[in-house]
Write a protein that holds these residues in place. Structure first.
Motif, PDB file in Angstrom:
ATOM      1  N   ASP A   1       0.825  -1.214   0.000  1.00  0.00           N
ATOM      2  CA  ASP A   1       0.000   0.000   0.000  1.00  0.00           C
ATOM      3  C   ASP A   1       0.858   1.263   0.000  1.00  0.00           C
ATOM      4  O   ASP A   1       0.438   2.305  -0.505  1.00  0.00           O
ATOM      5  CB  ASP A   1      -0.936   0.035   1.209  1.00  0.00           C
ATOM      6  N   ASN A   2       2.073   1.162   0.558  1.00  0.00           N
ATOM      7  CA  ASN A   2       2.992   2.302   0.580  1.00  0.00           C
ATOM      8  C   ASN A   2       3.760   2.450  -0.732  1.00  0.00           C
ATOM      9  O   ASN A   2       4.520   3.391  -0.889  1.00  0.00           O
ATOM     10  CB  ASN A   2       3.970   2.181   1.748  1.00  0.00           C
ATOM     11  N   GLY A   3       3.596   1.499  -1.660  1.00  0.00           N
ATOM     12  CA  GLY A   3       4.236   1.606  -2.970  1.00  0.00           C
ATOM     13  C   GLY A   3       5.643   1.052  -3.046  1.00  0.00           C
ATOM     14  O   GLY A   3       6.402   1.385  -3.971  1.00  0.00           O
ATOM     15  N   VAL A   4       6.014   0.201  -2.106  1.00  0.00           N
ATOM     16  CA  VAL A   4       7.359  -0.381  -2.080  1.00  0.00           C
ATOM     17  C   VAL A   4       7.574  -1.261  -3.303  1.00  0.00           C
ATOM     18  O   VAL A   4       6.679  -2.007  -3.703  1.00  0.00           O
ATOM     19  CB  VAL A   4       7.544  -1.201  -0.776  1.00  0.00           C
ATOM     20  N   ASP A   5       8.758  -1.174  -3.906  1.00  0.00           N
ATOM     21  CA  ASP A   5       9.086  -2.086  -5.005  1.00  0.00           C
ATOM     22  C   ASP A   5      10.353  -2.889  -4.741  1.00  0.00           C
ATOM     23  O   ASP A   5      10.699  -3.777  -5.516  1.00  0.00           O
ATOM     24  CB  ASP A   5       9.179  -1.358  -6.348  1.00  0.00           C
ATOM     25  N   THR A   6      11.027  -2.603  -3.622  1.00  0.00           N
ATOM     26  CA  THR A   6      12.244  -3.323  -3.250  1.00  0.00           C
ATOM     27  C   THR A   6      12.281  -3.449  -1.732  1.00  0.00           C
ATOM     28  O   THR A   6      11.954  -2.491  -1.020  1.00  0.00           O
ATOM     29  CB  THR A   6      13.500  -2.567  -3.732  1.00  0.00           C
ATOM     30  N   VAL A   7      12.692  -4.632  -1.247  1.00  0.00           N
ATOM     31  CA  VAL A   7      12.839  -4.866   0.192  1.00  0.00           C
ATOM     32  C   VAL A   7      14.264  -5.348   0.439  1.00  0.00           C
ATOM     33  O   VAL A   7      14.775  -6.195  -0.289  1.00  0.00           O
ATOM     34  CB  VAL A   7      11.828  -5.924   0.689  1.00  0.00           C
ATOM     35  N   ILE A   8      14.892  -4.790   1.469  1.00  0.00           N
ATOM     36  CA  ILE A   8      16.202  -5.259   1.920  1.00  0.00           C
ATOM     37  C   ILE A   8      15.997  -5.777   3.337  1.00  0.00           C
ATOM     38  O   ILE A   8      15.546  -5.032   4.210  1.00  0.00           O
ATOM     39  CB  ILE A   8      17.259  -4.136   1.883  1.00  0.00           C
ATOM     40  N   THR A   9      16.298  -7.066   3.542  1.00  0.00           N
ATOM     41  CA  THR A   9      16.026  -7.681   4.841  1.00  0.00           C
ATOM     42  C   THR A   9      16.997  -8.823   5.110  1.00  0.00           C
ATOM     43  O   THR A   9      17.460  -9.482   4.180  1.00  0.00           O
ATOM     44  CB  THR A   9      14.561  -8.192   4.905  1.00  0.00           C
ATOM     45  N   GLN A  10      17.293  -9.051   6.384  1.00  0.00           N
ATOM     46  CA  GLN A  10      18.180 -10.147   6.754  1.00  0.00           C
ATOM     47  C   GLN A  10      17.448 -11.477   6.796  1.00  0.00           C
ATOM     48  O   GLN A  10      18.031 -12.516   6.513  1.00  0.00           O
ATOM     49  CB  GLN A  10      18.845  -9.854   8.105  1.00  0.00           C
ATOM     50  N   HIS A  11      16.185 -11.453   7.187  1.00  0.00           N
ATOM     51  CA  HIS A  11      15.379 -12.669   7.272  1.00  0.00           C
ATOM     52  C   HIS A  11      13.965 -12.335   6.834  1.00  0.00           C
ATOM     53  O   HIS A  11      13.502 -11.214   7.020  1.00  0.00           O
ATOM     54  CB  HIS A  11      15.345 -13.216   8.707  1.00  0.00           C
ATOM     55  N   ILE A  12      13.273 -13.328   6.267  1.00  0.00           N
ATOM     56  CA  ILE A  12      11.888 -13.131   5.851  1.00  0.00           C
ATOM     57  C   ILE A  12      11.205 -14.495   5.851  1.00  0.00           C
ATOM     58  O   ILE A  12      11.832 -15.513   5.538  1.00  0.00           O
ATOM     59  CB  ILE A  12      11.805 -12.455   4.468  1.00  0.00           C
ATOM     60  N   GLY A  13       9.945 -14.511   6.212  1.00  0.00           N
ATOM     61  CA  GLY A  13       9.187 -15.750   6.190  1.00  0.00           C
ATOM     62  C   GLY A  13       8.802 -16.138   4.765  1.00  0.00           C
ATOM     63  O   GLY A  13       8.787 -15.299   3.856  1.00  0.00           O
TER      64      GLY A  13
END
Length: 116
Positions: A53-65
């Motif tokens: 909803d915030n318009g994100v197109d890229t995620v940078i993360t150390q862990h994700i489900g």
């Protein structure tokens, strides 16, 4: 491009949180501007929906489900791994811009799922 990173604190250049959906805050970076917003949800699919909803197109993360990753992938949101340990937002974004982050994909997702 709008990049989202789960972060530990609401302060300038915070460290990335090792949590994804349960992170207290998310940093949103667009055109070198950083805005930190409190995560309104405590995990689950609602966090992913909020990022979309915030318009994100890229995620940078150390862990994700797995479930959040699958939903992001279906929406063509790319996920990247900044490395373990204490990684600051500005360092992660700089590494991303240089093309130095490993992309999380269906072939390597098992490395990034936090097992209990």
């Amino acid at each position: 491009m709008l990049i989202a990173l789960p972060v530990k604190f609401d302060k300038e250049n915070p460290p990335i949180s090792p949590l994804f959906g349960h992170a207290k805050y998310f940093a949103f970076i667009e055109d070198n501007n950083i805005e930190i917003k409190p995560n309104p949800y405590d995990g689950g699919i609602k966090v992913v929906e909020w990022l979309l909803d915030n318009g994100v197109d890229t995620v940078i993360t150390q862990h994700i489900g797995l479930k959040p990753f699958v939903i992001l992938s279906k929406e063509e949101i790319k996920c990247y791994y900044p490395g373990e340990g204490r990684v600051l937002v500005k360092d992660a974004v700089e590494s991303f811009k240089k093309g130095n982050l490993e992309q999380i994909n269906e072939n390597n997702i098992e490395k990034f799922i936090r097992h209990k």
